[in-house]
Enzyme design. Structure first.
Site, short mmCIF file in Angstrom:
data_model
loop_
_atom_site.label_atom_id
_atom_site.label_comp_id
_atom_site.label_asym_id
_atom_site.label_seq_id
_atom_site.Cartn_x
_atom_site.Cartn_y
_atom_site.Cartn_z
N HIS A 230 41.94 -5.40 -37.88
CA HIS A 230 42.53 -5.89 -39.12
C HIS A 230 42.28 -4.82 -40.18
O HIS A 230 41.18 -4.26 -40.24
CB HIS A 230 41.88 -7.20 -39.58
CG HIS A 230 42.22 -7.52 -41.00
ND1 HIS A 230 43.40 -8.13 -41.37
CD2 HIS A 230 41.55 -7.26 -42.16
CE1 HIS A 230 43.44 -8.24 -42.69
NE2 HIS A 230 42.33 -7.72 -43.20
N GLU B 19 39.05 -9.09 -49.95
CA GLU B 19 38.54 -9.21 -48.57
C GLU B 19 37.14 -8.61 -48.41
O GLU B 19 36.33 -9.13 -47.64
CB GLU B 19 39.53 -8.55 -47.60
CG GLU B 19 40.85 -9.31 -47.52
CD GLU B 19 41.82 -8.78 -46.48
OE1 GLU B 19 42.76 -9.52 -46.15
OE2 GLU B 19 41.66 -7.64 -46.01
P1 ADP Z 1 48.53 -7.63 -39.97
O1 ADP Z 1 47.24 -7.89 -39.24
O2 ADP Z 1 49.37 -6.57 -39.29
O3 ADP Z 1 48.33 -7.33 -41.45
P2 ADP Z 1 49.39 -10.41 -40.50
O4 ADP Z 1 48.49 -10.50 -41.70
O5 ADP Z 1 50.82 -10.87 -40.65
O6 ADP Z 1 49.45 -8.94 -39.86
O7 ADP Z 1 48.78 -11.31 -39.34
C1 ADP Z 1 47.40 -11.37 -39.12
C2 ADP Z 1 47.14 -11.40 -37.65
O8 ADP Z 1 47.74 -12.56 -37.07
C3 ADP Z 1 47.74 -10.24 -36.86
O9 ADP Z 1 46.94 -9.07 -36.91
C4 ADP Z 1 47.84 -10.82 -35.48
O10 ADP Z 1 46.57 -10.80 -34.82
C5 ADP Z 1 48.21 -12.26 -35.77
N1 ADP Z 1 49.66 -12.47 -35.73
C6 ADP Z 1 50.56 -12.20 -36.73
N2 ADP Z 1 51.81 -12.53 -36.35
C7 ADP Z 1 51.72 -13.01 -35.08
C8 ADP Z 1 52.67 -13.54 -34.13
N3 ADP Z 1 53.96 -13.66 -34.42
N4 ADP Z 1 52.19 -13.95 -32.93
C9 ADP Z 1 50.88 -13.88 -32.63
N5 ADP Z 1 49.94 -13.40 -33.47
C10 ADP Z 1 50.34 -12.98 -34.68
#
Ligand code: ADP
Length: 154
Positions: free
Chosen positions: A116, A127
């Protein structure tokens, strides 16, 4: 601007023995490691951290996956650190993330995607407070600083 950002090495990164490799990528880029600790995430903390995803069908699965093993939380500092670290992580879905990014190089999953990273300096500030207590983030001069940046870049 010199700023700090949050990187979380997700449980799969520990389980796959990739902690050193992933931390090394941020170090090699030139980011200063300002804080680092292992912790077991709780449901309460995850509800807060992933509040923007609470309506998604994968929300519970995501939280469960973040609790199966400890994570390592890191604070990295550098000029535009949040943007730099987020770009290094790559697209959320590891199968679509560009080769050369962390997810592009180490992940086959949309959910189990190694790291993350905070998505902006503003998010990073919120955060970092969520995961680090005062005294767990360290200020010290990075020995290589003058070789990483020109004097008009910070
Ligand atoms: P990022 O981590 O790229 O900033 P997000 O904040 O949108 O993305 O999402 C947090 C976490 O949730 C992602 O890192 C991933 O582990 C999970 N996630 C996001 N979208 C999906 C999805 N469509 N299916 C499964 N897991 C997802």
């Amino acid at each position: 601007m010199l700023e700090k950002t949050l990187v979380i090495l997700k449980p799969g990164t520990l389980q796959r023995g990739l902690v050193g490799e992933i931390v090394q990528r941020f170090e090699r880029k030139g980011l200063r490691l300002a804080g680092m600790k292992m912790m077991q995430l709780t449901d309460e903390l995850l509800n807060e951290h992933y509040a923007h995803l609470s309506g998604k069908p994968f929300f519970q699965q995501l939280k469960d996956a973040m609790r199966v093993a400890p994570v390592i939380v890191c604070c990295f500092e550098g000029v535009d650190a949040a943007h730099v670290a987020h770009a290094m992580a790559g697209a959320t879905n590891g199968r679509q993330a560009a080769p050369g990014t962390i997810r592009g190089d180490y992940s086959m999953s949309h959910q189990k995607n190694i790291v993350h990273t905070s998505d902006s300096p503003e998010t990073a500030a919120v955060e970092l407070k969520r995961f680090f207590k005062p005294g767990e983030i360290f200020e010290y001069k990075q020995a290589t600083f003058d070789y990483l940046y020109a004097s008009d870049e910070y």
